[in-house]
Design an enzyme around this catalytic site. Structure first.
Site, mmCIF file in Angstrom:
data_model
loop_
_atom_site.group_PDB
_atom_site.id
_atom_site.type_symbol
_atom_site.label_atom_id
_atom_site.label_comp_id
_atom_site.label_asym_id
_atom_site.label_seq_id
_atom_site.Cartn_x
_atom_site.Cartn_y
_atom_site.Cartn_z
ATOM 1 N NE ARG A 151 -3.432 -2.278 2.774
ATOM 2 C CZ ARG A 151 -3.657 -2.960 3.895
ATOM 3 N NH1 ARG A 151 -3.097 -2.587 5.036
ATOM 4 N NH2 ARG A 151 -4.445 -4.011 3.888
ATOM 5 N NE ARG A 161 -6.903 -0.511 6.100
ATOM 6 C CZ ARG A 161 -6.630 -1.747 6.474
ATOM 7 N NH1 ARG A 161 -6.171 -1.977 7.699
ATOM 8 N NH2 ARG A 161 -6.811 -2.770 5.663
ATOM 9 N NE ARG A 163 -8.005 -6.939 2.735
ATOM 10 C CZ ARG A 163 -6.816 -6.911 3.305
ATOM 11 N NH1 ARG A 163 -6.707 -6.556 4.559
ATOM 12 N NH2 ARG A 163 -5.719 -7.208 2.634
HETATM 13 N N1 LIG Z 1 -10.927 2.543 18.105
HETATM 14 C C1 LIG Z 1 -10.950 3.032 16.877
HETATM 15 N N2 LIG Z 1 -11.858 3.975 16.545
HETATM 16 C C2 LIG Z 1 -11.917 4.471 15.290
HETATM 17 N N3 LIG Z 1 -11.094 4.113 14.276
HETATM 18 C C3 LIG Z 1 -10.179 3.172 14.547
HETATM 19 C C4 LIG Z 1 -10.047 2.590 15.849
HETATM 20 N N4 LIG Z 1 -9.034 1.694 15.794
HETATM 21 C C5 LIG Z 1 -8.561 1.714 14.551
HETATM 22 N N5 LIG Z 1 -9.227 2.604 13.790
HETATM 23 C C6 LIG Z 1 -9.042 2.887 12.356
HETATM 24 O O1 LIG Z 1 -9.558 1.755 11.653
HETATM 25 C C7 LIG Z 1 -8.780 1.485 10.499
HETATM 26 C C8 LIG Z 1 -8.317 0.032 10.553
HETATM 27 O O2 LIG Z 1 -7.340 -0.089 11.600
HETATM 28 P P1 LIG Z 1 -6.017 -0.947 11.377
HETATM 29 O O3 LIG Z 1 -5.420 -0.641 10.039
HETATM 30 O O4 LIG Z 1 -5.176 -0.737 12.577
HETATM 31 O O5 LIG Z 1 -6.653 -2.402 11.359
HETATM 32 P P2 LIG Z 1 -5.945 -3.815 11.257
HETATM 33 O O6 LIG Z 1 -6.658 -4.715 12.173
HETATM 34 O O7 LIG Z 1 -4.480 -3.674 11.460
HETATM 35 O O8 LIG Z 1 -6.230 -4.220 9.750
HETATM 36 P P3 LIG Z 1 -5.409 -5.216 8.786
HETATM 37 O O9 LIG Z 1 -5.531 -6.570 9.375
HETATM 38 O O10 LIG Z 1 -6.120 -5.073 7.474
HETATM 39 O O11 LIG Z 1 -3.988 -4.742 8.714
HETATM 40 C C9 LIG Z 1 -7.625 2.488 10.476
HETATM 41 O O12 LIG Z 1 -7.938 3.526 9.565
HETATM 42 C C10 LIG Z 1 -7.585 3.006 11.915
HETATM 43 O O13 LIG Z 1 -7.122 4.337 11.972
HETATM 44 N N1 LIG Z 2 -1.411 -16.164 8.941
HETATM 45 C C1 LIG Z 2 -0.844 -14.962 8.756
HETATM 46 N N2 LIG Z 2 -1.623 -13.874 8.629
HETATM 47 C C2 LIG Z 2 -1.028 -12.689 8.482
HETATM 48 C C3 LIG Z 2 0.368 -12.542 8.460
HETATM 49 N N3 LIG Z 2 0.666 -11.225 8.295
HETATM 50 C C4 LIG Z 2 -0.502 -10.585 8.243
HETATM 51 N N4 LIG Z 2 -1.527 -11.451 8.364
HETATM 52 C C5 LIG Z 2 -2.959 -11.172 8.380
HETATM 53 O O1 LIG Z 2 -3.398 -10.899 7.066
HETATM 54 C C6 LIG Z 2 -4.571 -10.092 7.119
HETATM 55 C C7 LIG Z 2 -4.494 -8.995 6.112
HETATM 56 O O2 LIG Z 2 -3.401 -8.143 6.337
HETATM 57 P P1 LIG Z 2 -3.212 -6.823 5.450
HETATM 58 O O3 LIG Z 2 -1.892 -6.234 5.885
HETATM 59 O O4 LIG Z 2 -3.238 -7.237 4.019
HETATM 60 O O5 LIG Z 2 -4.372 -5.923 5.779
HETATM 61 C C8 LIG Z 2 -4.667 -9.574 8.563
HETATM 62 O O6 LIG Z 2 -5.707 -10.297 9.197
HETATM 63 C C9 LIG Z 2 -3.342 -9.940 9.168
HETATM 64 O O7 LIG Z 2 -3.456 -10.237 10.537
HETATM 65 C C10 LIG Z 2 1.166 -13.721 8.613
HETATM 66 O O8 LIG Z 2 2.395 -13.699 8.597
HETATM 67 N N5 LIG Z 2 0.502 -14.883 8.757
#
Ligand SMILES: Nc1ncnc2c1ncn2[C@@H]1O[C@H](COP(=O)(O)OP(=O)(O)OP(=O)(O)O)[C@@H](O)[C@H]1O
Ligand SMILES: Nc1nc2c(ncn2[C@@H]2O[C@H](COP(=O)(O)O)[C@@H](O)[C@H]2O)c(=O)[nH]1
Length: 198
Positions: free
Chosen positions: A44, A137, A148
């Site tokens: 990204r 996002r 997703r």
């Molecule tokens: N408590 C909250 N309230 C509002 N917005 C939130 C909160 N927590 C996270 N966000 C927002 O929600 C979006 C998704 O959060 P984040 O990218 O951390 O999710 P993630 O679980 O890491 O997703 P992925 O598994 O796709 O990487 C982001 O834009 C973030 O800024």
């Molecule tokens: N099993 C695994 N899942 C993983 C790993 N690294 C990330 N993730 C999961 O993939 C989705 C999507 O991630 P994104 O960065 O494309 O938004 C998210 O649920 C991650 O937790 C891994 O090494 N192994």
């Protein structure tokens, strides 16, 4: 001395795992280290190869999996993701708390290893909120967003399995969710801080 226990953060895409991890890393410099996963998805904007992920082709990843270099791997939303043994070892070599961000298949596969992490599920307050967060996002196409959301429904169902997670955090209010995360990690944080003094 045995190093600190790793931490696995799992939960639906968009639930807030990366947001919580970034806060931890900012507040506890040098205490935590991120296990940099491999993925075949496209980077990204702003994502850095080797820091956010190792961005690889499907062929490269399959070759390394076949060579036994991965602790776990899974197919998620049309792409491969996986944790290499080297990614975890690199963090543990620094005596840092290793943080893994993996999907629910990753959780189940890590349970079959001897990693012995603390398992935490980060969940959204509702599917509607999750959809809004993912849309806001602006990282997904309509197709990948729908994939997703569908994976999220499965994740939330499977997460109900008793004993699968040590803690479930509902990330409604970010500060409250972060407090809950810090509280469960307190012992490992203190242990790691103490080991820095000696
Ligand atoms: N408590 C909250 N309230 C509002 N917005 C939130 C909160 N927590 C996270 N966000 C927002 O929600 C979006 C998704 O959060 P984040 O990218 O951390 O999710 P993630 O679980 O890491 O997703 P992925 O598994 O796709 O990487 C982001 O834009 C973030 O800024
Ligand atoms: N099993 C695994 N899942 C993983 C790993 N690294 C990330 N993730 C999961 O993939 C989705 C999507 O991630 P994104 O960065 O494309 O938004 C998210 O649920 C991650 O937790 C891994 O090494 N192994």
């Amino acid at each position: 001395m045995q190093g600190p226990r790793p931490v696995v953060l799992s939960g639906p895409s968009g639930a807030g795992k990366s947001t919580l991890i970034k806060k931890l890393f900012k507040d506890y410099e040098n205490i935590f280290g991120f296990s940099v996963s491999h993925t075949t998805r496209q980077p990204r904007p702003g994502e850095v190869n080797g820091k956010d992920y190792h961005f690889v082709t499907r062929e490269e990843m399959k070759k390394e999996i076949d060579a036994g270099e991965f602790l776990e791997h899974a197919e998620f939303s049309g792409n491969m993701y996986g944790t290499s043994k080297a990614a975890v070892q690199a963090v543990q070599a620094q005596n840092q708390i290793c943080v893994l961000d993996v999907d629910i298949q990753g959780v189940k596969n890590i349970k079959r290893t001897d990693l012995n992490p603390i398992y935490i599920s980060v969940q959204p307050p509702s599917m509607d909120v999750l959809e809004k967060r993912l849309r806001d996002r602006q990282t997904e196409t309509e197709e990948s967003l729908l994939k997703r959301l569908s994976a999220a429904r499965v994740d939330l169902e499977l997460s109900k399995e008793p004993g699968l997670f040590d803690l479930v955090i509902v990330n409604d209010d970010l500060e409250k969710a972060y407090s809950e995360l810090k509280e469960v990690l307190l012992k490992e944080i203190q242990k790691t801080q103490e080991s820095r003094k000696s």
